[in-house]
Design a protein around this motif. Structure first.
Motif, PDB file in Angstrom:
ATOM      1  N   ASN A  58     -10.185   3.606   5.739  1.00 51.24           N
ATOM      2  CA  ASN A  58      -9.355   3.707   4.548  1.00 51.24           C
ATOM      3  C   ASN A  58      -8.041   4.402   4.881  1.00 51.24           C
ATOM      4  N   LEU A  59      -6.940   3.819   4.414  1.00 53.58           N
ATOM      5  CA  LEU A  59      -5.625   4.385   4.680  1.00 53.58           C
ATOM      6  C   LEU A  59      -4.897   4.805   3.403  1.00 53.58           C
ATOM      7  N   ASP A  60      -5.638   5.054   2.339  1.00 53.64           N
ATOM      8  CA  ASP A  60      -5.033   5.602   1.121  1.00 53.64           C
ATOM      9  C   ASP A  60      -4.477   6.994   1.417  1.00 53.64           C
ATOM     10  N   ASP A  61      -3.350   7.340   0.780  1.00 52.97           N
ATOM     11  CA  ASP A  61      -2.832   8.705   0.910  1.00 52.97           C
ATOM     12  C   ASP A  61      -3.806   9.705   0.306  1.00 52.97           C
ATOM     13  N   ASP A  62      -4.452   9.300  -0.783  1.00 61.35           N
ATOM     14  CA  ASP A  62      -5.462  10.124  -1.436  1.00 61.35           C
ATOM     15  C   ASP A  62      -6.833   9.518  -1.124  1.00 61.35           C
ATOM     16  N   ALA A 122      -9.082   8.074  -3.844  1.00 61.67           N
ATOM     17  CA  ALA A 122      -8.800   6.752  -4.408  1.00 61.67           C
ATOM     18  C   ALA A 122      -9.644   5.691  -3.706  1.00 61.67           C
ATOM     19  N   GLY A 123      -9.761   5.785  -2.393  1.00 61.78           N
ATOM     20  CA  GLY A 123     -10.584   4.847  -1.634  1.00 61.78           C
ATOM     21  C   GLY A 123     -12.052   4.983  -1.985  1.00 61.78           C
ATOM     22  N   LYS A 124     -12.529   6.213  -2.081  1.00 59.86           N
ATOM     23  CA  LYS A 124     -13.928   6.460  -2.442  1.00 59.86           C
ATOM     24  C   LYS A 124     -14.237   5.893  -3.823  1.00 59.86           C
ATOM     25  N   LYS A 125     -13.334   6.124  -4.783  1.00 59.66           N
ATOM     26  CA  LYS A 125     -13.535   5.636  -6.152  1.00 59.66           C
ATOM     27  C   LYS A 125     -13.565   4.113  -6.192  1.00 59.66           C
ATOM     28  N   PRO A 175     -19.490   1.475   5.175  1.00 64.30           N
ATOM     29  CA  PRO A 175     -19.174   2.835   5.616  1.00 64.30           C
ATOM     30  C   PRO A 175     -17.711   3.183   5.319  1.00 64.30           C
ATOM     31  N   PHE A 176     -17.492   4.418   4.934  1.00 65.42           N
ATOM     32  CA  PHE A 176     -16.156   4.906   4.597  1.00 65.42           C
ATOM     33  C   PHE A 176     -15.669   5.824   5.707  1.00 65.42           C
ATOM     34  N   TRP A 177     -14.595   5.408   6.370  1.00 68.48           N
ATOM     35  CA  TRP A 177     -14.014   6.190   7.462  1.00 68.48           C
ATOM     36  C   TRP A 177     -12.530   6.392   7.186  1.00 68.48           C
ATOM     37  N   VAL A 178     -11.968   7.455   7.742  1.00 73.60           N
ATOM     38  CA  VAL A 178     -10.528   7.687   7.699  1.00 73.60           C
ATOM     39  C   VAL A 178     -10.056   7.981   9.116  1.00 73.60           C
ATOM     40  N   SER A 179      -8.781   7.760   9.351  1.00 71.97           N
ATOM     41  CA  SER A 179      -8.213   7.999  10.669  1.00 71.97           C
ATOM     42  C   SER A 179      -8.287   9.485  11.003  1.00 71.97           C
ATOM     43  N   TRP A 233      -7.828  -0.772   5.526  1.00 71.70           N
ATOM     44  CA  TRP A 233      -7.621  -1.163   4.143  1.00 71.70           C
ATOM     45  C   TRP A 233      -7.150   0.026   3.310  1.00 71.70           C
ATOM     46  N   ALA A 234      -6.692  -0.290   2.106  1.00 67.55           N
ATOM     47  CA  ALA A 234      -6.336   0.732   1.123  1.00 67.55           C
ATOM     48  C   ALA A 234      -6.685   0.194  -0.259  1.00 67.55           C
ATOM     49  N   SER A 235      -7.035   1.084  -1.159  1.00 72.26           N
ATOM     50  CA  SER A 235      -7.467   0.655  -2.501  1.00 72.26           C
ATOM     51  C   SER A 235      -6.331   0.041  -3.310  1.00 72.26           C
ATOM     52  N   TRP A 236      -5.088   0.379  -3.003  1.00 70.44           N
ATOM     53  CA  TRP A 236      -3.933  -0.137  -3.742  1.00 70.44           C
ATOM     54  C   TRP A 236      -3.464  -1.493  -3.216  1.00 70.44           C
ATOM     55  N   CYS A 237      -4.073  -2.004  -2.163  1.00 69.33           N
ATOM     56  CA  CYS A 237      -3.640  -3.221  -1.470  1.00 69.33           C
ATOM     57  C   CYS A 237      -4.367  -4.448  -2.039  1.00 69.33           C
ATOM     58  N   PRO A 238      -3.671  -5.337  -2.799  1.00 66.57           N
ATOM     59  CA  PRO A 238      -4.333  -6.516  -3.376  1.00 66.57           C
ATOM     60  C   PRO A 238      -5.029  -7.416  -2.342  1.00 66.57           C
ATOM     61  N   PRO A 239      -4.418  -7.723  -1.187  1.00 66.24           N
ATOM     62  CA  PRO A 239      -5.142  -8.548  -0.211  1.00 66.24           C
ATOM     63  C   PRO A 239      -6.398  -7.854   0.334  1.00 66.24           C
ATOM     64  N   CYS A 240      -6.349  -6.530   0.458  1.00 70.03           N
ATOM     65  CA  CYS A 240      -7.534  -5.784   0.904  1.00 70.03           C
ATOM     66  C   CYS A 240      -8.658  -5.947  -0.111  1.00 70.03           C
TER      67      CYS A 240
END
Length: 158
Positions: free
Chosen positions: A84-88, A91-94, A104-108, A51-58
């Protein structure tokens, strides 16, 4: 979008194991930098959501993911990797903090195998206890339905 998700039209279904493929393992890291591999979760059912925070379907499906997480977070046979696949990363944490999500919050932490994630958001994958892909759903869905819980329960006792 949340109304569309709630209709059930976009519900996904866990596949029979005769149709499943073993997924290649990959690594993710948490907010403290701790790295884990999907291989670490053999003998558990793994719910993976990209997912990403900028993604409306997410964002539309997140309430259902939070509900399934709350239902199964204490189950020793289930693991949640919400990646989370946000570039920043902030943004995902917020996004999680603002909406009071406790998942849980994970990144690749390297390459993600193509059979797991092909670049579309959101993507949800469920691995069985042997690391086989039992569900791969691209696009939003409602994971908080009793019918989905029943499918997950069957997978847990397999």
């Amino acid at each position: 979008m949340k109304q569309i998700v709630s209709t059930g039209l976009l519900n996904s279904k866990i596949e029979d194991k005769t149709e499943s493929v073993t997924a290649a393992d990959f690594n993710v890291r948490d907010i403290n930098g701790k790295s884990i591999s999907t291989q670490d979760f053999r003998s558990k059912v793994v719910f993976i959501n990209f997912w990403a925070s900028w993604c409306p379907p997410c964002r539309a499906e997140f309430p259902s993911i939070q509900k399934i997480y709350e239902k199964y977070k204490d189950n020793q046979n289930v693991e949640f990797l919400t990646i989370n696949l946000d570039d920043d990363v902030n943004a995902g944490k917020k996004f999680l903090e603002k909406n009071k999500y406790s998942i849980p919050f994970w990144v690749s932490n390297g390459n993600i195998p193509q059979e797991i994630y092909n670049g579309s958001l959101p993507t949800t994958v469920i691995l069985d206890k042997n690391g086989k892909i039992r569900l791969k759903h691209t696009g939003m869905a409602d994971y908080s339905k009793d019918s989905f819980y029943q499918q997950l329960e069957k997978l847990i006792i397999e």
